[in-house]
Design a protein around this motif. Structure first.
Motif, short mmCIF file in Angstrom:
data_model
loop_
_atom_site.label_atom_id
_atom_site.label_comp_id
_atom_site.label_asym_id
_atom_site.label_seq_id
_atom_site.Cartn_x
_atom_site.Cartn_y
_atom_site.Cartn_z
N MET A 83 3.63 4.38 7.75
CA MET A 83 3.10 3.96 9.34
C MET A 83 2.24 2.94 9.13
N LYS A 84 1.58 2.82 7.97
CA LYS A 84 0.73 1.54 7.83
C LYS A 84 1.50 0.11 7.89
N TYR A 118 3.52 13.16 7.08
CA TYR A 118 2.58 12.64 8.20
C TYR A 118 2.63 11.20 8.15
N MET B 117 -9.25 11.51 1.90
CA MET B 117 -8.33 12.15 2.10
C MET B 117 -8.63 13.64 2.14
N ILE B 131 -10.20 4.19 2.78
CA ILE B 131 -9.48 3.39 1.91
C ILE B 131 -7.80 2.94 1.62
N LEU B 132 -7.11 3.95 2.29
CA LEU B 132 -5.82 4.08 1.98
C LEU B 132 -5.45 4.29 3.67
N LEU B 133 -5.81 5.20 4.64
CA LEU B 133 -5.06 5.20 5.74
C LEU B 133 -5.50 4.27 6.57
N PRO B 134 -5.01 4.00 7.86
CA PRO B 134 -5.43 2.94 8.85
C PRO B 134 -6.78 3.51 9.41
N PHE B 137 -6.99 6.36 12.01
CA PHE B 137 -6.71 7.82 11.58
C PHE B 137 -7.72 8.71 11.80
N PRO B 141 -5.77 13.99 5.70
CA PRO B 141 -4.39 14.57 5.27
C PRO B 141 -4.14 15.45 4.33
N LEU B 142 -4.99 15.52 3.08
CA LEU B 142 -4.75 16.43 2.01
C LEU B 142 -5.41 17.54 1.92
N LEU B 148 2.09 19.31 7.33
CA LEU B 148 2.70 18.49 6.39
C LEU B 148 3.38 17.33 7.25
N GLY B 150 2.27 16.09 10.02
CA GLY B 150 1.29 15.39 10.64
C GLY B 150 0.88 15.76 12.01
N ARG B 151 0.01 15.02 12.67
CA ARG B 151 -0.26 15.31 14.13
C ARG B 151 0.14 14.44 14.95
N GLU B 153 0.65 11.06 14.16
CA GLU B 153 0.21 9.83 13.84
C GLU B 153 1.48 8.91 13.59
N ARG B 154 2.61 9.25 12.91
CA ARG B 154 3.84 8.40 12.77
C ARG B 154 4.60 8.30 14.14
#
Lengths: 191, 165
Positions: A83-84, A118, B117, B131-134, B137, B141-142, B148, B150-151, B153-154
């Motif tokens: 998604m990013k 996700y 995470m 650092i990793l996710l937008p 967000f 998520p971990l 699994l 997501g909510r 987001e995608r």
């Protein structure tokens, strides 16, 4: 033929062929596809093999991989798209000039593949147009070459000088993302 | 100084440590209040000059687990070649621990990843961003209570059609 009594010569020299302008344009376009390699995963390795000497994509006039979207007209999305990454993919697609086509290579680009998590987009066709889907995990170079041959057929069959084929109803179907609701799973409480 | 000496010294300096050992790998579990002092002692007095990793485990629904999160610091010493695992058990709502960036500069990005995470906050961190996710967000998520798939987001992207330029 001549009407009103005026005779008109339609004799052609031996080395002249008459065609339609649409078909001429499509013929030129299909034989000089310039791919934009959007390779994010293992499909990209097969994509590289396709362009290398053993499989020799230049037999089909599509060997000039360029890393600038301004110079390309065929986007090959090879690999999973997270998604990013999707805004980047969309931006590169928008930077490519018309007429342009898109091949979704492999299970991940087409459906998300095994990565139903996700962060992985479940098929790029939810968010952008796709002309050809290549199955496989990853597809062999032969499959990608077949997709390019099929795309050449499609360009020759439907192509027009002004790109009227991109405005047809079938190409404007609402994308799946607009029809589906996000899936929310509640985890099972452990014993 | 051998690792056993280090552990003996730690036991005398810090009271309620839980020690364990598995196939020659030693592990120290410390409470949240003593955590920073222990890590500082390990760096300053016991030559653990390298922070290998900071990570976290979510023990939600884990059989026999009494605490929610296990924060893990993997330490190494480049002079004695000793390695030590330090664990801190955390429970909601107290998910804030002191940052170790004053001790090891390399902890900066590692702690940002744990925040991204797992949602553990690090007090005193110079730049605690994802650092990793937008940036937009909202979840961590971990964590095991995060679904699994997501909510949604995608799904939140514009849909490009033909002719969108």
């Amino acid at each position: 033929m001549a009407q009103g009594g005026l005779p008109m010569a339609v004799e052609l020299p031996e080395n002249v062929v008459v065609s339609k302008l649409d078909e001429l344009a499509s013929w030129c376009r299909k034989n000089s596809l310039w791919p934009m390699p959007f390779a994010t995963a293992c499909c990209g390795i097969e994509l590289m093999a396709t362009g290398a000497s053993r499989h020799d994509l230049s037999r089909f006039g599509a060997e000039v991989f360029r890393f600038s979207p301004r110079q390309c007209d065929l986007m090959i999305v090879a690999g999973r798209v997270v998604m990013k990454m999707l805004p980047v993919l969309q931006r590169i697609w928008q930077q490519m000039h018309e007429p342009k086509w898109c091949i979704s290579m492999g299970a991940c680009a087409s459906t998300g593949g095994v990565f139903d998590t996700y962060c992985v987009v479940q098929g790029i066709d939810r968010f952008m147009p796709v002309d050809m889907y290549v199955p496989g995990c990853p597809p062999r170079p032969e499959q990608l070459i077949q997709a390019i041959i099929d795309l050449q057929d499609k360009i020759q069959r439907e192509g027009t000088v002004e790109g009227r084929e991109f405005e047809s109803v079938a190409r404007q179907q609402p994308k799946r993302a607009l029809l589906e609701l996000p899936v929310i799973h509640v985890p099972v409480i452990g014993k | 100084m051998a690792l056993t000496d280090t552990i003996t010294a730690l036991q005398s300096d810090f009271g309620d440590l839980v020690l364990s050992e598995f196939r020659g790998q030693h592990r120290v579990t410390v409470c949240r209040a003593q955590m920073y002092d222990l890590l500082q002692a390990l760096k300053v007095q016991h030559a653990f000059d390298m922070l290998v990793d900071v990570t976290c485990v979510d023990y939600l629904h884990y059989r026999g687990a009494t605490d929610r999160f296990g924060l893990v610091y993997l330490l190494a010493s480049t002079s004695t070649n000793a390695r030590l695992t330090v664990r801190v058990l955390l429970n909601e709502p107290e998910l804030t621990v002191p940052s170790v960036t004053p001790l090891w500069e390399g902890g900066n990005w590692l702690e940002r990843e744990v925040w991204d995470m797992f949602g553990i906050r690090f007090d005193g961190h110079p730049d605690l961003r994802r650092i990793l996710l937008p940036d937009e967000f909202t979840a961590h998520p971990l964590r095991k209570d995060y679904p699994l798939q997501g909510r949604g987001e995608r799904h939140n992207f514009p849909v490009l059609a033909r002719g969108d330029a």
